[in-house]
Write a protein that holds these residues in place. Sequence first.
Motif, PDB file in Angstrom:
ATOM      1  N   GLY A 145       0.798  -1.217   0.000  1.00 57.57           N
ATOM      2  CA  GLY A 145       0.000   0.000   0.000  1.00 57.57           C
ATOM      3  C   GLY A 145       0.833   1.270   0.000  1.00 57.57           C
ATOM      4  N   ASP A 146       2.153   1.150   0.045  1.00 61.79           N
ATOM      5  CA  ASP A 146       3.009   2.331   0.047  1.00 61.79           C
ATOM      6  C   ASP A 146       2.940   2.991  -1.327  1.00 61.79           C
ATOM      7  N   ARG A 147       2.506   4.226  -1.348  1.00 59.65           N
ATOM      8  CA  ARG A 147       2.277   4.929  -2.607  1.00 59.65           C
ATOM      9  C   ARG A 147       3.562   5.077  -3.425  1.00 59.65           C
ATOM     10  N   LEU A 148       4.674   5.389  -2.798  1.00 61.84           N
ATOM     11  CA  LEU A 148       5.920   5.582  -3.527  1.00 61.84           C
ATOM     12  C   LEU A 148       6.419   4.268  -4.140  1.00 61.84           C
ATOM     13  N   LEU A 149       6.295   3.180  -3.397  1.00 65.52           N
ATOM     14  CA  LEU A 149       6.662   1.874  -3.953  1.00 65.52           C
ATOM     15  C   LEU A 149       5.785   1.555  -5.169  1.00 65.52           C
TER      16      LEU A 149
ATOM     17  N   ARG B 279      -9.481   5.733  -3.794  1.00 65.13           N
ATOM     18  CA  ARG B 279      -8.448   5.165  -2.927  1.00 65.13           C
ATOM     19  C   ARG B 279      -7.046   5.348  -3.503  1.00 65.13           C
ATOM     20  N   ASP B 280      -6.916   5.285  -4.832  1.00 67.07           N
ATOM     21  CA  ASP B 280      -5.608   5.293  -5.492  1.00 67.07           C
ATOM     22  C   ASP B 280      -5.497   6.364  -6.574  1.00 67.07           C
ATOM     23  N   PRO B 281      -5.794   7.619  -6.275  1.00 69.13           N
ATOM     24  CA  PRO B 281      -5.793   8.625  -7.352  1.00 69.13           C
ATOM     25  C   PRO B 281      -4.414   8.845  -7.977  1.00 69.13           C
ATOM     26  N   VAL B 282      -3.373   8.809  -7.168  1.00 68.65           N
ATOM     27  CA  VAL B 282      -2.027   9.056  -7.692  1.00 68.65           C
ATOM     28  C   VAL B 282      -1.569   7.884  -8.560  1.00 68.65           C
ATOM     29  N   GLU B 283      -1.772   6.674  -8.078  1.00 63.93           N
ATOM     30  CA  GLU B 283      -1.389   5.498  -8.853  1.00 63.93           C
ATOM     31  C   GLU B 283      -2.164   5.437 -10.174  1.00 63.93           C
ATOM     32  N   LEU B 284      -3.420   5.810 -10.119  1.00 68.75           N
ATOM     33  CA  LEU B 284      -4.248   5.823 -11.323  1.00 68.75           C
ATOM     34  C   LEU B 284      -3.706   6.827 -12.334  1.00 68.75           C
TER      35      LEU B 284
ATOM     36  N   VAL C 214      -0.565   7.921 -12.555  1.00 71.03           N
ATOM     37  CA  VAL C 214       0.713   7.410 -13.076  1.00 71.03           C
ATOM     38  C   VAL C 214       0.452   6.288 -14.083  1.00 71.03           C
ATOM     39  N   ALA C 215      -0.466   5.398 -13.782  1.00 68.02           N
ATOM     40  CA  ALA C 215      -0.786   4.295 -14.693  1.00 68.02           C
ATOM     41  C   ALA C 215      -1.345   4.805 -16.017  1.00 68.02           C
ATOM     42  N   SER C 216      -2.006   5.957 -15.975  1.00 64.73           N
ATOM     43  CA  SER C 216      -2.584   6.501 -17.208  1.00 64.73           C
ATOM     44  C   SER C 216      -1.522   6.965 -18.189  1.00 64.73           C
ATOM     45  N   TYR C 217      -0.285   7.099 -17.751  1.00 64.14           N
ATOM     46  CA  TYR C 217       0.812   7.508 -18.633  1.00 64.14           C
ATOM     47  C   TYR C 217       1.618   6.332 -19.165  1.00 64.14           C
ATOM     48  N   ILE C 218       1.226   5.117 -18.841  1.00 64.48           N
ATOM     49  CA  ILE C 218       1.924   3.943 -19.356  1.00 64.48           C
ATOM     50  C   ILE C 218       1.637   3.822 -20.847  1.00 64.48           C
ATOM     51  N   GLU C 219       2.681   3.635 -21.615  1.00 62.46           N
ATOM     52  CA  GLU C 219       2.559   3.591 -23.081  1.00 62.46           C
ATOM     53  C   GLU C 219       2.117   2.199 -23.542  1.00 62.46           C
ATOM     54  N   SER C 220       0.920   1.817 -23.184  1.00 65.19           N
ATOM     55  CA  SER C 220       0.389   0.521 -23.571  1.00 65.19           C
ATOM     56  C   SER C 220      -1.114   0.603 -23.775  1.00 65.19           C
ATOM     57  N   PRO C 221      -1.583   0.366 -25.006  1.00 68.98           N
ATOM     58  CA  PRO C 221      -3.028   0.395 -25.243  1.00 68.98           C
ATOM     59  C   PRO C 221      -3.768  -0.636 -24.395  1.00 68.98           C
ATOM     60  N   GLU C 222      -3.128  -1.762 -24.128  1.00 69.10           N
ATOM     61  CA  GLU C 222      -3.768  -2.817 -23.340  1.00 69.10           C
ATOM     62  C   GLU C 222      -4.016  -2.354 -21.906  1.00 69.10           C
ATOM     63  N   VAL C 223      -3.037  -1.687 -21.316  1.00 65.97           N
ATOM     64  CA  VAL C 223      -3.195  -1.190 -19.944  1.00 65.97           C
ATOM     65  C   VAL C 223      -4.235  -0.066 -19.922  1.00 65.97           C
TER      66      VAL C 223
ATOM     67  N   ILE D  67       4.196   3.627  -7.163  1.00 66.90           N
ATOM     68  CA  ILE D  67       4.530   4.508  -8.291  1.00 66.90           C
ATOM     69  C   ILE D  67       5.790   4.007  -8.986  1.00 66.90           C
ATOM     70  N   ASN D  68       6.790   3.616  -8.206  1.00 67.03           N
ATOM     71  CA  ASN D  68       8.024   3.099  -8.800  1.00 67.03           C
ATOM     72  C   ASN D  68       7.786   1.801  -9.559  1.00 67.03           C
ATOM     73  N   LEU D  69       6.892   0.968  -9.064  1.00 66.65           N
ATOM     74  CA  LEU D  69       6.565  -0.264  -9.777  1.00 66.65           C
ATOM     75  C   LEU D  69       5.903   0.049 -11.116  1.00 66.65           C
ATOM     76  N   LEU D  70       4.981   0.996 -11.117  1.00 63.21           N
ATOM     77  CA  LEU D  70       4.293   1.364 -12.355  1.00 63.21           C
ATOM     78  C   LEU D  70       5.252   1.996 -13.355  1.00 63.21           C
ATOM     79  N   ARG D  71       6.094   2.885 -12.866  1.00 64.63           N
ATOM     80  CA  ARG D  71       7.042   3.557 -13.759  1.00 64.63           C
ATOM     81  C   ARG D  71       8.117   2.620 -14.286  1.00 64.63           C
ATOM     82  N   GLY D  72       8.498   1.663 -13.476  1.00 64.87           N
ATOM     83  CA  GLY D  72       9.585   0.767 -13.870  1.00 64.87           C
ATOM     84  C   GLY D  72       9.158  -0.410 -14.719  1.00 64.87           C
ATOM     85  N   ALA D  73       7.867  -0.636 -14.819  1.00 70.32           N
ATOM     86  CA  ALA D  73       7.377  -1.782 -15.588  1.00 70.32           C
ATOM     87  C   ALA D  73       7.589  -1.568 -17.079  1.00 70.32           C
TER      88      ALA D  73
END
Length: 194
Positions: free
Chosen positions: A65-69, A99-104, A106-115, A71-77
């Motif tokens: 649940g750590d937000r920084l962890l 519950r997860d506005p920041v993670e959401l 960050v995930a919205s910037y992932i360069e993947s149409p599937e995600v 975010i790093n997982l999403l960015r590093g994937a």
Amino acid sequence: MHQQELARRAWEKAGLYKSKNAKLRAFLAHFDATPAACWPDVANEVRTKYPELKAQLITPLWNSGDRLLRINLLRGADPSQPDELALLQKLAAGLRPERDPVELRVASYIESPEVLSRLTKVPGLSPEMTRSLAQRRQALLAHRVAEQQERVAGGQAAVAAPVIAAPVAEAPAPRPRARRKAGKAKRAAPRRVK
């Protein structure tokens, strides 16, 4: 590194330090031995030496649940890797706007149409966010198709991946060009005053 301690605690809580898996123990020993490890280095280490451990290592970090962890997982994937794409889709499915506005975000910037497609199905998204995600997905698909067509046109047809058709846009068809010019000419002409 503060996050390294959080990662250790998450893995201890998940019981990974008690595992009998030799590769997992080797990774954890390496992780503990490098006190200033940064996430890109850790991700590269896992990708090259321990690819079969990705889900086992990422899930406890995400569940912490750590937000920084997170975010790093999403960015590093790397969504170009099938196993990481599957993990990203699974993680995206569990995101909630309240519950997860920041993670959401960050995930919205992932360069993947599937995600991005998976994110559009997250319950509780605002219509604007859903529309924005769908537009980014369409743009990425169009870019992917254009790249594949360039490869084919460039003589690389043998190595080109199958073309994925972009969904048809819902925008109305533009008016014919001749009609627009005529319309502008009429508007531009001065009006006669009686």
